[in-house]
Design a protein around this motif. Sequence first.
Motif, PDB file in Angstrom:
ATOM      1  N   ASP A 114     -11.654   6.851  -2.822  1.00 31.62           N
ATOM      2  CA  ASP A 114     -10.779   7.869  -3.392  1.00 31.62           C
ATOM      3  C   ASP A 114      -9.377   7.628  -2.847  1.00 31.62           C
ATOM      4  OD1 ASP A 114      -9.414  10.626  -3.541  1.00 31.62           O
ATOM      5  OD2 ASP A 114     -11.271  10.988  -4.640  1.00 31.62           O
ATOM      6  N   LEU A 115      -8.370   7.760  -3.696  1.00 33.20           N
ATOM      7  CA  LEU A 115      -6.998   7.506  -3.267  1.00 33.20           C
ATOM      8  C   LEU A 115      -6.499   8.529  -2.258  1.00 33.20           C
ATOM      9  CD1 LEU A 115      -5.210   6.449  -6.585  1.00 33.20           C
ATOM     10  CD2 LEU A 115      -6.172   4.990  -4.803  1.00 33.20           C
ATOM     11  N   ARG A 116      -7.182   9.680  -2.138  1.00 34.90           N
ATOM     12  CA  ARG A 116      -6.791  10.682  -1.150  1.00 34.90           C
ATOM     13  C   ARG A 116      -7.618  10.553   0.125  1.00 34.90           C
ATOM     14  NH1 ARG A 116      -3.324  14.540  -3.150  1.00 34.90           N
ATOM     15  NH2 ARG A 116      -3.752  15.973  -1.439  1.00 34.90           N
ATOM     16  N   MET A 117      -8.467   9.544   0.193  1.00 33.91           N
ATOM     17  CA  MET A 117      -9.179   9.285   1.441  1.00 33.91           C
ATOM     18  C   MET A 117      -8.201   8.857   2.526  1.00 33.91           C
ATOM     19  SD  MET A 117     -12.590   7.100   0.520  1.00 33.91           S
ATOM     20  CE  MET A 117     -14.144   7.916   0.119  1.00 33.91           C
ATOM     21  N   PRO A 118      -8.514   9.148   3.797  1.00 36.33           N
ATOM     22  CA  PRO A 118      -7.701   8.574   4.874  1.00 36.33           C
ATOM     23  C   PRO A 118      -7.656   7.057   4.739  1.00 36.33           C
ATOM     24  CG  PRO A 118      -9.189  10.250   5.738  1.00 36.33           C
ATOM     25  CD  PRO A 118      -9.577  10.029   4.302  1.00 36.33           C
ATOM     26  N   VAL A 119      -6.557   6.465   5.147  1.00 35.99           N
ATOM     27  CA  VAL A 119      -6.379   5.024   4.982  1.00 35.99           C
ATOM     28  C   VAL A 119      -7.515   4.239   5.622  1.00 35.99           C
ATOM     29  CG1 VAL A 119      -4.918   3.059   5.630  1.00 35.99           C
ATOM     30  CG2 VAL A 119      -3.884   5.150   4.739  1.00 35.99           C
ATOM     31  N   GLU A 120      -7.950   4.639   6.814  1.00 37.03           N
ATOM     32  CA  GLU A 120      -9.021   3.907   7.482  1.00 37.03           C
ATOM     33  C   GLU A 120     -10.308   3.946   6.664  1.00 37.03           C
ATOM     34  OE1 GLU A 120      -9.319   5.396  11.444  1.00 37.03           O
ATOM     35  OE2 GLU A 120      -7.508   4.357  12.131  1.00 37.03           O
ATOM     36  N   ALA A 121     -10.575   5.053   5.981  1.00 36.11           N
ATOM     37  CA  ALA A 121     -11.763   5.142   5.128  1.00 36.11           C
ATOM     38  C   ALA A 121     -11.619   4.231   3.913  1.00 36.11           C
ATOM     39  CB  ALA A 121     -11.988   6.593   4.689  1.00 36.11           C
ATOM     40  N   GLN A 122     -10.409   4.142   3.361  1.00 40.01           N
ATOM     41  CA  GLN A 122     -10.177   3.235   2.237  1.00 40.01           C
ATOM     42  C   GLN A 122     -10.381   1.782   2.662  1.00 40.01           C
ATOM     43  OE1 GLN A 122      -6.814   3.937  -0.427  1.00 40.01           O
ATOM     44  NE2 GLN A 122      -6.445   5.917   0.548  1.00 40.01           N
ATOM     45  N   PHE A 148       1.082   7.808   9.846  1.00 38.76           N
ATOM     46  CA  PHE A 148       1.385   9.220   9.614  1.00 38.76           C
ATOM     47  C   PHE A 148       0.125  10.062   9.792  1.00 38.76           C
ATOM     48  CE2 PHE A 148       2.653  13.004   7.415  1.00 38.76           C
ATOM     49  CZ  PHE A 148       4.015  13.087   7.629  1.00 38.76           C
ATOM     50  N   GLU A 149      -1.013   9.545   9.314  1.00 42.65           N
ATOM     51  CA  GLU A 149      -2.276  10.286   9.447  1.00 42.65           C
ATOM     52  C   GLU A 149      -2.672  10.444  10.906  1.00 42.65           C
ATOM     53  OE1 GLU A 149      -4.345   9.081   5.173  1.00 42.65           O
ATOM     54  OE2 GLU A 149      -4.824   7.921   6.974  1.00 42.65           O
ATOM     55  N   CYS A 166     -10.858 -10.220  -8.508  1.00 37.67           N
ATOM     56  CA  CYS A 166      -9.547  -9.772  -8.989  1.00 37.67           C
ATOM     57  C   CYS A 166      -9.402  -8.254  -8.854  1.00 37.67           C
ATOM     58  CB  CYS A 166      -9.361 -10.169 -10.451  1.00 37.67           C
ATOM     59  SG  CYS A 166      -9.289 -11.941 -10.743  1.00 37.67           S
ATOM     60  N   LEU A 167     -10.468  -7.522  -9.183  1.00 37.69           N
ATOM     61  CA  LEU A 167     -10.416  -6.069  -9.094  1.00 37.69           C
ATOM     62  C   LEU A 167     -10.310  -5.605  -7.648  1.00 37.69           C
ATOM     63  CD1 LEU A 167     -13.099  -5.108 -11.779  1.00 37.69           C
ATOM     64  CD2 LEU A 167     -10.617  -5.107 -12.007  1.00 37.69           C
ATOM     65  N   ILE A 168     -11.049  -6.266  -6.760  1.00 35.14           N
ATOM     66  CA  ILE A 168     -10.980  -5.903  -5.338  1.00 35.14           C
ATOM     67  C   ILE A 168      -9.582  -6.189  -4.796  1.00 35.14           C
ATOM     68  CG2 ILE A 168     -11.893  -6.442  -3.044  1.00 35.14           C
ATOM     69  CD1 ILE A 168     -14.598  -7.043  -4.478  1.00 35.14           C
ATOM     70  N   GLU A 169      -8.974  -7.257  -5.291  1.00 38.33           N
ATOM     71  CA  GLU A 169      -7.584  -7.560  -4.918  1.00 38.33           C
ATOM     72  C   GLU A 169      -6.662  -6.420  -5.337  1.00 38.33           C
ATOM     73  OE1 GLU A 169      -4.429 -10.484  -6.899  1.00 38.33           O
ATOM     74  OE2 GLU A 169      -5.956 -11.575  -5.761  1.00 38.33           O
ATOM     75  N   ASN A 170      -6.826  -5.918  -6.560  1.00 39.09           N
ATOM     76  CA  ASN A 170      -6.025  -4.776  -7.036  1.00 39.09           C
ATOM     77  C   ASN A 170      -6.292  -3.533  -6.205  1.00 39.09           C
ATOM     78  OD1 ASN A 170      -6.195  -5.619 -10.578  1.00 39.09           O
ATOM     79  ND2 ASN A 170      -4.688  -6.195  -9.045  1.00 39.09           N
ATOM     80  N   LEU A 171      -7.546  -3.324  -5.844  1.00 36.86           N
ATOM     81  CA  LEU A 171      -7.932  -2.126  -5.092  1.00 36.86           C
ATOM     82  C   LEU A 171      -7.210  -2.061  -3.750  1.00 36.86           C
ATOM     83  CD1 LEU A 171      -9.970   0.227  -5.575  1.00 36.86           C
ATOM     84  CD2 LEU A 171     -11.586  -1.050  -4.164  1.00 36.86           C
ATOM     85  N   GLY A 172      -6.998  -3.212  -3.137  1.00 39.39           N
ATOM     86  CA  GLY A 172      -6.358  -3.232  -1.827  1.00 39.39           C
ATOM     87  C   GLY A 172      -4.890  -3.570  -1.845  1.00 39.39           C
ATOM     88  N   GLN A 192       3.168   7.099  -6.946  1.00 42.60           N
ATOM     89  CA  GLN A 192       2.592   5.983  -7.709  1.00 42.60           C
ATOM     90  C   GLN A 192       2.807   4.642  -7.015  1.00 42.60           C
ATOM     91  OE1 GLN A 192       0.788   5.054 -10.560  1.00 42.60           O
ATOM     92  NE2 GLN A 192       0.058   7.129 -10.298  1.00 42.60           N
ATOM     93  N   TRP A 193       3.982   4.445  -6.445  1.00 36.74           N
ATOM     94  CA  TRP A 193       4.276   3.184  -5.776  1.00 36.74           C
ATOM     95  C   TRP A 193       4.456   3.440  -4.286  1.00 36.74           C
ATOM     96  CZ3 TRP A 193       4.465  -1.542  -8.279  1.00 36.74           C
ATOM     97  CH2 TRP A 193       4.510  -1.511  -9.669  1.00 36.74           C
ATOM     98  N   GLY A 194       4.152   2.465  -3.481  1.00 37.04           N
ATOM     99  CA  GLY A 194       4.385   2.614  -2.049  1.00 37.04           C
ATOM    100  C   GLY A 194       3.391   1.816  -1.233  1.00 37.04           C
ATOM    101  N   ALA A 195       3.760   1.508   0.011  1.00 40.52           N
ATOM    102  CA  ALA A 195       2.908   0.765   0.925  1.00 40.52           C
ATOM    103  C   ALA A 195       1.873   1.727   1.509  1.00 40.52           C
ATOM    104  CB  ALA A 195       3.754   0.124   2.019  1.00 40.52           C
ATOM    105  N   TRP A 196       0.765   1.902   0.801  1.00 37.84           N
ATOM    106  CA  TRP A 196      -0.197   2.941   1.167  1.00 37.84           C
ATOM    107  C   TRP A 196      -0.843   2.704   2.532  1.00 37.84           C
ATOM    108  CZ3 TRP A 196      -5.303   1.570   1.938  1.00 37.84           C
ATOM    109  CH2 TRP A 196      -5.720   0.334   1.409  1.00 37.84           C
ATOM    110  N   ARG A 197      -0.956   1.456   2.971  1.00 37.24           N
ATOM    111  CA  ARG A 197      -1.602   1.195   4.263  1.00 37.24           C
ATOM    112  C   ARG A 197      -0.790   1.767   5.427  1.00 37.24           C
ATOM    113  NH1 ARG A 197      -5.258  -3.665   3.843  1.00 37.24           N
ATOM    114  NH2 ARG A 197      -5.366  -4.161   1.622  1.00 37.24           N
ATOM    115  N   ARG A 198       0.504   1.864   5.246  1.00 41.95           N
ATOM    116  CA  ARG A 198       1.352   2.367   6.331  1.00 41.95           C
ATOM    117  C   ARG A 198       1.186   3.863   6.550  1.00 41.95           C
ATOM    118  NH1 ARG A 198       7.020  -0.824   4.848  1.00 41.95           N
ATOM    119  NH2 ARG A 198       6.085  -2.903   4.640  1.00 41.95           N
ATOM    120  N   VAL A 199       0.551   4.529   5.604  1.00 43.52           N
ATOM    121  CA  VAL A 199       0.334   5.968   5.750  1.00 43.52           C
ATOM    122  C   VAL A 199      -0.587   6.255   6.940  1.00 43.52           C
ATOM    123  CG1 VAL A 199      -0.528   8.050   4.582  1.00 43.52           C
ATOM    124  CG2 VAL A 199       0.707   6.316   3.291  1.00 43.52           C
ATOM    125  N   VAL A 200      -1.340   5.235   7.400  1.00 38.87           N
ATOM    126  CA  VAL A 200      -2.272   5.443   8.509  1.00 38.87           C
ATOM    127  C   VAL A 200      -1.542   5.934   9.757  1.00 38.87           C
ATOM    128  CG1 VAL A 200      -2.193   3.069   9.398  1.00 38.87           C
ATOM    129  CG2 VAL A 200      -4.244   4.462   9.729  1.00 38.87           C
TER     130      VAL A 200
END
Length: 428
Positions: free
Chosen positions: A384-392, A23-24, A351-357, A13-21
């Motif tokens: 999609d939250l399971r998309m690769p980070v670059e796709a997000q 790992f990918e 505001c929503l786009i800010e939340n999305l990223g 639920q929480w975490g720096a999702w951009r850094r997953v790139v």
Amino acid sequence: MLYEQWHRLVSRQWGAWRRVVAFERRLEAHLDALVIGGESALALCREKARQGDAGECYAASRVLVRHGLHGDVCELVGDVDESDLSRLQAISDALCVDLGKSDEEDCLERLLKSGPVNASRARVASRLAGYRRCEGWAGELCGLLGSESLDEETKAIILKEFVPLKPPRHLLNADCFGQGGEGAYRFPVSLIRARSGQEVDEAMLSGVPMCCGLCGDKQALDLLKTMPVDQDVLFAMGLLGDVTAIPLLIRALEHEDHAEAASLSLYLVTGAPLYETVFVPEAVDEDLLFDDEKEKLARGEVLWPPGKEPGETVTRLSRQATDWRSWVQEHGERFDSSRRYRNGRLFSPECLIENLGSESVPARVREAAYEELAIRYAVDFSFDLRMPVEAQLNALEKYEAWNQAVTDRFEPGEWYAGGNIMEPCHAR
């Protein structure tokens, strides 16, 4: 092992999702090595696709797809037991990421039309169709909802994956969606109708707090107040952005079970940077305790000496009602009770786009922001939250470019549905 670690990273639920790139990319290097490994590597992948664990199945499926052997992966799906959710998830992830655009139709044909459709085939096919926006398969998926061979849980999953598709109007009115939606069906049915511009009335919103938050207008707060208070109800209040809910949310902080959701919703509405650093003890697993420790626990005694208790120190949104009351007393005058807010600003697509990223909000906020953009402002880029980070990140760029093009179209703080200001009723 890498897949299982990636799965944990993108599922948290929480975490720096951009850094997953990073790992990918590491995972990608291993997959590339298998792809160029020749016949020996391909033979191993065929074996692991059928007999390996979820991680091995994932890697093997991606390699097979890259070799143009998606048919082998589709055949594999029918043999996976429907209770083996980890392997079904792994195969779905592999197909969603690596299947070529030109192979989508053939893959869905194999999954849905090459014999009896069992739960495993239905789940993987619906996931692929929803992820890839294969709108031409809406009718086929809708037909599965009437199948007597599929259990209710599988049908609920199909409906959930159906949400991002744009079904023809005659399917929206079909009996398979139900007139009001029942049980597990009600939430996805509400989203399908809302995204398509159909009416989502109070009867459908009743008892489904998330739908009130995503689809409702200002009066939806009154409906939420009639529901038993839980985390979903409190979160929906935050999504609505109605500042008249702030006193109720502050009171909810005083209940331990509600404090996390209440503090998040207060942050979503006000944007107040109120944080606290606390020690969070690790949950006690009695199965890992020695007999004498179990006896201590039964007597209510402390298991560890002071300062030795297992756990971690974290910084989180403040759950102290006094902090929030003080902040509201100092800053509350800048909020207008007739408008809606997000992140402390008048509610808007920006505001929503800010939340999305954002990396400072939980995954459920990012997921809700994506739904809100589609429902409120009728904009839906594949996300999609399971998309690769670059796709997000690519999706975020599209949303930002769209927002620049429609800057003057939407009035900040107003209640929208389908890109139009909502009339004064519970929902549109």
